[in-house]
Design an enzyme around this catalytic site. Structure first.
Site, PDB file in Angstrom:
ATOM      1  N   SER B 159       0.832  -1.188   0.000  1.00  0.00           N
ATOM      2  CA  SER B 159       0.000   0.000   0.000  1.00  0.00           C
ATOM      3  C   SER B 159       0.876   1.250   0.000  1.00  0.00           C
ATOM      4  CB  SER B 159      -0.938  -0.049   1.215  1.00  0.00           C
ATOM      5  OG  SER B 159      -2.010   0.816   1.055  1.00  0.00           O
ATOM      6  N   ARG B 229     -11.744   6.678   9.397  1.00  0.00           N
ATOM      7  CA  ARG B 229     -11.244   5.313   9.471  1.00  0.00           C
ATOM      8  C   ARG B 229     -12.274   4.318   8.916  1.00  0.00           C
ATOM      9  NH1 ARG B 229      -6.991   1.970   9.269  1.00  0.00           N
ATOM     10  NH2 ARG B 229      -7.167   0.203  10.672  1.00  0.00           N
ATOM     11  N   ASP B 324      -8.678  -6.708  -4.724  1.00  0.00           N
ATOM     12  CA  ASP B 324      -8.272  -5.377  -4.246  1.00  0.00           C
ATOM     13  C   ASP B 324      -8.773  -4.325  -5.239  1.00  0.00           C
ATOM     14  OD1 ASP B 324      -6.984  -3.055  -3.457  1.00  0.00           O
ATOM     15  OD2 ASP B 324      -5.009  -3.972  -3.252  1.00  0.00           O
ATOM     16  N   HIS B 357      -7.978  -5.296  -0.411  1.00  0.00           N
ATOM     17  CA  HIS B 357      -6.663  -4.687  -0.248  1.00  0.00           C
ATOM     18  C   HIS B 357      -5.935  -5.211   0.994  1.00  0.00           C
ATOM     19  CE1 HIS B 357      -3.548  -1.720  -0.579  1.00  0.00           C
ATOM     20  NE2 HIS B 357      -3.864  -1.135   0.545  1.00  0.00           N
ATOM     21  N   ASP B 358      -6.695  -5.460   2.053  1.00  0.00           N
ATOM     22  CA  ASP B 358      -6.117  -5.938   3.314  1.00  0.00           C
ATOM     23  C   ASP B 358      -5.394  -7.276   3.184  1.00  0.00           C
ATOM     24  OD1 ASP B 358      -6.275  -4.107   5.281  1.00  0.00           O
ATOM     25  OD2 ASP B 358      -8.044  -4.947   6.289  1.00  0.00           O
TER      26      ASP B 358
END
Lengths: 214, 384
Positions: B159, B229, B324, B357-358
């Site tokens: 990232s 967040r 992602d 993405h994580d």
């Protein structure tokens, strides 16, 4: 991607015999791009035994992951879409083994190979083999042999050609054939060295070393 | 959550101080420069086994040990340790808090200083200058020199960490033997900037933000930062992952009552938001998201990404994850093609995963095998 027949004989380090024949054409320390490199057997061999700077492109993600996990410089990609991004003359040798008949635009792929590399090494299954001719003649159906073993409606081999066809294309495009040989399915050299017509009849696989003209 | 939450616990972080400071891309100079960092493993006698790990937007230097503020395990503990892909028996791992961060490196929460480095008795806050990914990398370069390392065996990060890896390889090619930018892009896309802007607006809109001077009242814009967040967290996941983890399940009920229903996914996001504000500074979040938005490696080279890597001897490994959508595979492939055009040695895999993405932080055995193999290959080449 064409499936390799299962009973190919393997030599040291599990390398297919046809890959070994290709490796023999590549000198020490060369810069090599292997298109359709599978799990990277040829790249690994060239890196370790010939100190080559060898890189690969492979369409099958499982094979790519295997190759990268062995520390090889292999990317996920394919011959039709990724070659255009490489610079002119970036490699000494560009290898396309048993894949030409399965690409979308074989003529363009060859052009790209000889743009990127000073030499191209191409192997493909010979559609001029007598067994194919015989089956088509006697049965009137698409051939079903050890090499051409998938039915017409699901074969990835969408651009089959004969050895004579390939030579004609090279002439048309002005590529110099530096070496050629016909081999049997197991990768053993066949004794048709002197006659292209005999090779076209009896050779199951063809292997060509091409050079850019001029 | 609108009431004031006590300021962060003061934690002493391992750090290096550079009294001469760091000139930034924006023209400002921060004096002095402090870089907080952690190391794992042992630097060998040849100083050839050092690997820099770059953290993502909300990560920090606590790579593989319990976090001093939250007590949670290190963010990449799954792949760092003896025998793991980032093998601490073999490599000396360095991880530094980014410039602009809030875990000990110079950032908006540090004491503001004048041009001579004299403390002004208040935090920088919104007066902290704009930083870029390249500024972050320059700060890490200072740490590298401080540690006596001439060349990284590898620089690795996902990232925003991947952006730093790209910047390292482009700015200091001779200092990077191998580079592994994971799940990233050579520039932040309009969509990514848009999501960041929602987060920033949430912070600006919180009355407790007080124009960025929330520290004066001992407050933090907890609600705004939590919303930022929450939005960001959605972009880190995938539709499939959310469905798999939460579906349409309700918290503590089996059917809708139309009264106090809370979907599990809502409850999860609220929790993510509320824990985040206990460890992250709002002004840091604004500074770092901006640095990511500014990032455009091709623009630093007249629009030609391959020019950033021309003639490089660095070996690259890129990995993307199929689900992602924040840094999709197409972005990684664009980098791969630019590297090919530059004649660089590249490995590239797209890992099939539904975790979004994580995924780069989670259990993905194929990714770990590929990263580990690449690193071993680089180490072999370097004789480590």
């Amino acid at each position: 991607m064409p499936e390799a027949p299962t009973d190919i004989r393997y030599v040291a380090k599990n390398m297919r015999l046809d890959l070994r024949l290709i490796a023999e054409m590549i000198p020490h320390g060369a810069k090599v791009l292997d298109i359709g490199c599978g799990d990277g057997a040829l790249i690994e061999h060239l890196t370790r035994e010939k100190q080559a700077d060898a890189r690969g492109i492979e369409i099958d993600m499982a094979e790519v992951t295997k190759a990268v996990s062995s520390g090889l410089a292999v990317i996920h990609g394919d011959a039709d879409n990724d070659l255009a991004f490489y610079p002119d003359g970036g490699f000494d040798y560009v290898v396309l083994s048993r894949t030409l008949q399965a690409v979308e635009r074989p003529r363009e792929v060859l052009r790209q190979m000889l743009r990127i590399g000073a030499h191209a090494i191409v192997s493909f299954p010979n559609f001029g083999h007598w067994e194919l001719r015989w089956r088509l003649l006697t049965r009137g159906r698409m051939p079903d042999t050890e090499t051409w073993n998938r039915p017409w409606y699901e074969t990835p081999n969408i651009h089959p050609c004969t050895i004579l066809d390939f030579i004609a294309l090279c002439e048309m495009e002005g590529y110099r054939v530096e070496k050629w040989l016909a081999v049997d399915e197991r990768g053993l050299k066949a004794p048709w060295r002197r006659s292209v017509r005999l090779a076209n009849l009896f050779g199951e696989q063809a292997l060509f070393l091409l050079r850019r003209a001029g | 959550m609108s009431q004031a939450i006590a300021p962060f616990p003061e934690v002493a972080h391992q750090h290096a101080v550079f009294p001469d400071g760091l000139p930034l891309d924006c023209g400002a100079v921060v004096v002095p420069l402090t870089v907080a960092y952690r190391t794992y493993g042992t630097l060998n006698a040849e100083r050839s086994n050092a690997v820099l790990v770059c953290h993502a937007l909300t990560g920090d230097q606590y790579l593989a040990e319990p976090h001093p503020v939250t007590g949670k395990p290190g963010w990449w503990e799954s792949i760092v340790g003896p025998g793991k892909p980032l093998d601490t028996d073999r490599y000396f791992l360095v991880c530094a808090n980014v410039l602009g961060g809030c875990m000990g490196s110079t950032g908006p929460r540090s004491e503001m200083t004048d041009a001579e480095g004299r403390g002004l008795g208040r935090p920088w806050g919104t007066d902290f200058p704009s930083v870029t990914i390249r500024d972050m990398v320059r700060a890490q370069k200072r740490l590298m020199e401080h540690l006596g390392i001439a060349r990284w065996l590898a620089v690795i990060g996902g990232s925003m960490g991947g952006m730093q890896v790209l910047e390292w390889a482009a700015t200091y090619p001779d200092a990077v033997l191998a580079a592994a930018p994971i799940a990233c892009a050579a520039h932040h896309s309009a969509q990514n900037i848009a999501f960041h802007e929602v987060g920033r607006q949430a912070i600006h809109g919180d009355p407790d933000w007080m124009g960025g001077r929330y520290w004066e009242e001992g407050r933090i814009p907890a609600r705004g930062l939590a919303v930022a967040r929450m939005v960001a967290h959605i972009t880190y996941l995938s539709e499939q992952a959310l469905t798999r983890k939460f579906g349409r399940r309700l918290r503590g009920a089996s059917a809708l009552t139309f009264l106090e229903d809370v979907f599990e996914v809502e409850s999860y996001l609220r929790y993510q938001g509320s824990t985040f504000v206990q460890r992250f500074d709002a002004n840091s979040y604004l500074t770092i998201t901006r640095a990511m938005d500014f990032f455009d490696l091709a623009a630093e080279h007249e629009g030609d990404l391959s020019a950033a890597f021309r003639g490089t001897a660095t070996r690259f490994f890129l990995a993307s994850f199929s689900s992602d959508w924040l840094f999709p595979t197409s972005e990684s492939r664009a980098i791969v093609r630019a590297l090919n055009a530059a004649g660089a040695s590249v490995s590239f895999v797209e890992i099939a995963s539904d975790k979004g993405h994580d995924a780069f932080l989670l259990e993905e055995p194929e990714f770990h095998a590929a990263l580990g193999g690449f690193l071993r290959g680089a180490a072999e080449k370097a004789g480590v």
